[in-house]
Write a protein that holds these residues in place. Structure first.
Motif, PDB file in Angstrom:
ATOM      1  N   SER A   1      -2.539   3.993  -8.880  1.00  0.00           N
ATOM      2  CA  SER A   1      -2.376   2.586  -8.330  1.00  0.00           C
ATOM      3  C   SER A   1      -3.480   1.897  -7.956  1.00  0.00           C
ATOM      4  CB  SER A   1      -1.074   2.770  -7.215  1.00  0.00           C
ATOM      5  OG  SER A   1      -1.892   3.141  -6.121  1.00  0.00           O
TER       6      SER A   1
ATOM      7  N   THR B   1       1.897   1.338   0.509  1.00  0.00           N
ATOM      8  CA  THR B   1       1.350   1.635  -0.965  1.00  0.00           C
ATOM      9  C   THR B   1       1.648   3.138  -1.177  1.00  0.00           C
ATOM     10  OG1 THR B   1      -0.432   0.522   0.274  1.00  0.00           O
ATOM     11  CG2 THR B   1      -1.052   1.913  -1.666  1.00  0.00           C
TER      12      THR B   1
ATOM     13  N   ASN C   1       3.955   1.125  -6.534  1.00  0.00           N
ATOM     14  CA  ASN C   1       2.970   0.076  -7.354  1.00  0.00           C
ATOM     15  C   ASN C   1       2.894  -0.191  -8.559  1.00  0.00           C
ATOM     16  OD1 ASN C   1       1.082   0.400  -4.593  1.00  0.00           O
ATOM     17  ND2 ASN C   1       1.099   2.540  -5.243  1.00  0.00           N
TER      18      ASN C   1
ATOM     19  N   THR D   1       6.013  -3.410  -6.063  1.00  0.00           N
ATOM     20  CA  THR D   1       4.730  -3.450  -5.200  1.00  0.00           C
ATOM     21  C   THR D   1       4.956  -4.733  -4.112  1.00  0.00           C
ATOM     22  OG1 THR D   1       2.330  -3.420  -5.197  1.00  0.00           O
ATOM     23  CG2 THR D   1       3.556  -5.109  -6.426  1.00  0.00           C
TER      24      THR D   1
ATOM     25  N   ALA E   1      -0.704  -4.230  -3.155  1.00  0.00           N
ATOM     26  CA  ALA E   1      -1.439  -4.675  -4.296  1.00  0.00           C
ATOM     27  C   ALA E   1      -3.044  -4.889  -3.875  1.00  0.00           C
ATOM     28  CB  ALA E   1      -1.062  -5.791  -4.887  1.00  0.00           C
TER      29      ALA E   1
END
Lengths: 336, 332
Positions: free
Chosen positions: A156, B262, B267, B280, B285
């Motif tokens: 991510s 997170t 995500n 997300t 982000a």
């Protein structure tokens, strides 16, 4: 009174030596952090000089070296030659690593499964949705594949690992190149994002029917089920140090200006297809020349004496011919 | 005794002249105090203005490039050339997770507060109160890790399959609770957020419930009200403004929470109807991508930050307006 004086003096000496020892500062990529800190430890024991390396990510490392707040920056994604010229930076590869696909599939043991580039790209594009897809079955005729949906796991956070992985997929799949492309952070069509190599490793380890990609060291240390890959010569290879080194040896460093070379999909029958170098950045005309010279001394020492330590941590040392070339670059480019 | 007498006569003898001077000194002290506190208060505005200004400056390249389409674009393709960035996914995720978190946390938080102040036996009060305070003291990264290793797997293996089956065939709800179960999802993030904001709602509610004059409650009990009736008709109306204040504080926390979210939200910059799919939030982000970003990508992330700022501001303004209307109604 004398007693107090001696304490103050001792304190001053301690302060000044520790300040001196922290003279070399570096920041950047997280991937080489374990080996850089191991080298720094051994170097300090041998010479008394320390190194302070902050693993804050490649992008941040590039920013820090451009801002001249550190002696050297470190990045997994090399800067292009024109960028280097613009900022007055020198760049060279320091150590290499490899990226391996990992899966969590009942009954499948490490090394039993094989993917090829286009199949891997189609899984990450969401075109291949289940494990019993003909494309996977054709590559793995001996395995009993479930009908379950594939859980795709990826990073991510922006990362050099993603940069090299997506670079590989772009080279082997035209579809991937046009739809997603390559970068430290890309527009993933499917999948869940986890933070860091450890996040992807943890996620794949926990989630049934999942696939992910991690640095080889993480796959090994977490005892994950890694898979083999079909390389550019069409041969299925397993992720081994020998296969990683074959890819590095077959790479043409001599012709790469500013060492701008991405090691994915290199030629050779035994080459592992997703190998990656991690790079050091330094100013050609450093403001703090003493620190800069000290850093070069450290890198020289690491090339000469650090190979075994790197291998213990599942990194791949640079071939001797490349090291010679790099040392020439130092004396030609970096003023000290 | 004699000394004191001498002193007091001395003071009186000094009389009117000293009195004026003393008053003057008081006045100067007052003015200094007024300006010092005023400077403190104004400094908040200056800092806030500075933050907004630097956000706008940082976000400017992205504002110029994308304009209003930034708000309505679902694609987030920083590696594209040129990058295509849109905030719709993170905005959607931020709102959905905050709303679900509040829907879960408000009844539970108020329930705990009512139990603690009205019903709880004395010996149990301290342990429960302490537990709630401890919940607030746990670092958010710990919540994230717990969500990742414990809550996520539990939800995906036990709760989510059951919920997916239960709502199968029901229109709308079927889409919201669509499978497959996932360790990392909007719903799991919402659950973690609900636990994280619980102490805010509970602690503030407990404090304001304690301000209800006992005589009001005693009178209600005196005319034969049950505990439920006392809470509903006396305690809650009396403390409404304070309770809503606590809820707004919790909502602000839920909108901006970063680290824990997170870890467990997955995500993904996509909008699907299902709350079991990865998503997300704005802060997740930014936290994920900021370190490795540059150029327009980084500017887009700063613009996301500016949007979160505006979003929180709008929510707080709406809350103020609601409070004002409630107070007016109560006044009538």
């Amino acid at each position: 009174m004398n007693f107090i004086k001696s304490i103050v003096a001792a304190g001053l000496v301690a302060a000044s030596t520790s300040a001196f020892a922290a003279d070399i500062t570096g920041a950047g990529a997280t991937f080489p952090f374990p080996v850089y800190s191991k080298w720094a430890d051994a170097y300090k024991k041998e010479t008394g000089n320390g190194l302070n390396y902050q693993s804050i990510g490649s992008g941040a490392g590039i920013k820090q070296i451009i801002a001249k707040t550190v002696t050297f920056g470190a990045t997994d994604a090399p800067l292009k030659p024109e960028q280097l010229d613009k900022e007055g930076l020198a760049q060279w590869p320091m150590v290499m690593g490899a990226i391996v696909p990992v899966v969590n599939l009942e009954g499948v043991k490490p090394g039993e499964m094989v993917f090829d580039g286009p199949t891997l790209a189609d899984i990450y594009l969401g075109k291949i949705k289940t494990w019993n897809d003909p494309a996977i079955a054709k590559l793995n005729p001996k395995l009993k594949l479930p009908t379950d949906a594939i859980t795709v796991v990826r990073r991510s956070d922006g990362s050099g690992t993603t940069f090299n992985f997506t670079d590989y997929l772009s080279k082997v799949s035209a579809d991937w190149k046009t739809k997603v492309g390559m970068g430290t952070a890309v527009e993933w069509p499917v999948g869940v994002g986890a933070k860091g190599n450890e996040g992807v490793a943890g996620n794949v380890g926990q989630t049934k029917n999942s696939i992910g990609y991690v640095e080889y060291a993480y796959a090994k240390q977490n005892k994950l089920t890694y898979a083999g890959l079909v390389n550019s010569a069409g041969k299925a290879v397993q992720p081994t140090i020998a296969a990683f080194q074959a890819a590095a040896a077959n790479a043409d460093w001599a012709k790469a200006k500013g060492y701008y070379l991405i090691l994915t999909n290199q030629p050779g029958e035994t080459s592992w297809p997703i190998t990656a170098a991690t790079f050091i950045l330094m100013h050609k005309e450093p403001t703090d020349k003493a620190a800069s010279a000290e850093a070069l001394k450290f890198f020289k020492w690491a090339f000469e004496k650090g190979d075994k330590m790197a291998e213990e941590l599942d990194y791949i040392p640079m071939p001797a011919s490349v090291v010679k070339q790099i040392e020439k670059t130092w004396s030609a480019d970096i003023k000290s | 005794m004699a000394d004191m007498a001498v002193q007091s006569t001395g003071m009186e003898a000094a009389g009117p002249y000293d009195r004026a001077r003393a008053l003057g000194a008081f006045k100067a002290g007052d003015t200094a105090f007024y300006w010092t506190t005023r400077a403190c208060a104004i400094s908040v505005l200056l800092i806030l203005g500075g933050i907004i200004l630097s956000l706008i400056v940082g976000a400017w390249p992205a504002i110029r490039e994308f304009g209003f389409s930034f708000l309505f674009t679902q694609r987030w393709a920083p590696a594209n050339d040129p990058p295509i960035l849109g905030a719709l996914g993170p905005i959607y995720g931020t709102l959905v997770t905050s709303i679900i978190a509040m829907v879960i946390a408000i009844p539970i938080g108020l329930g705990i507060a009512i139990f603690l102040t009205e019903l709880c036996p004395n010996w149990l009060r301290r342990p429960i109160g302490l537990a709630v305070e401890l919940l607030a003291g746990i670092p958010s990264i710990i919540y994230g890790m717990w969500g990742f290793f414990v809550l996520g797997p539990f939800m995906a293996n036990y709760m989510q399959p059951y919920m997916i089956r239960a709502f199968e065939g029901v229109p709308v709800l079927e889409t919201i609770f669509a499978g497959p179960p996932s360790y990392l999802s909007l719903f799991n993030a919402s659950l973690i957020l609900a636990i994280m904001v619980l102490p805010f709602i509970t602690a503030i509610s407990v404090d304001v419930f304690k301000t209800v004059p006992p005589v009001l409650k005693e009178a209600a009990y005196g005319v034969g009200c049950t505990t439920w009736e006392v809470v509903r008709s006396v305690v809650i109306p009396y403390t409404r403004v304070g309770v809503i204040g606590g809820i707004m504080l919790a909502l602000g926390r839920a909108l901006g929470e970063t680290m824990a979210v997170t870890f467990i939200i997955g995500n993904a910059f996509r909008i699907t109807g299902s709350i079991f799919s990865p998503g997300t939030t704005i802060s997740a982000a930014i936290a994920s991508e900021f370190a490795e970003s540059d150029g327009l990508h980084q500017s887009g992330l700063i613009l996301l930050g500016l949007l979160l700022f505006i979003l929180t501001f709008l929510v707080l303004t709406a809350a103020r307006l609601m409070l004002m209307r409630l107070e007016k109604k109560a006044g009538n």
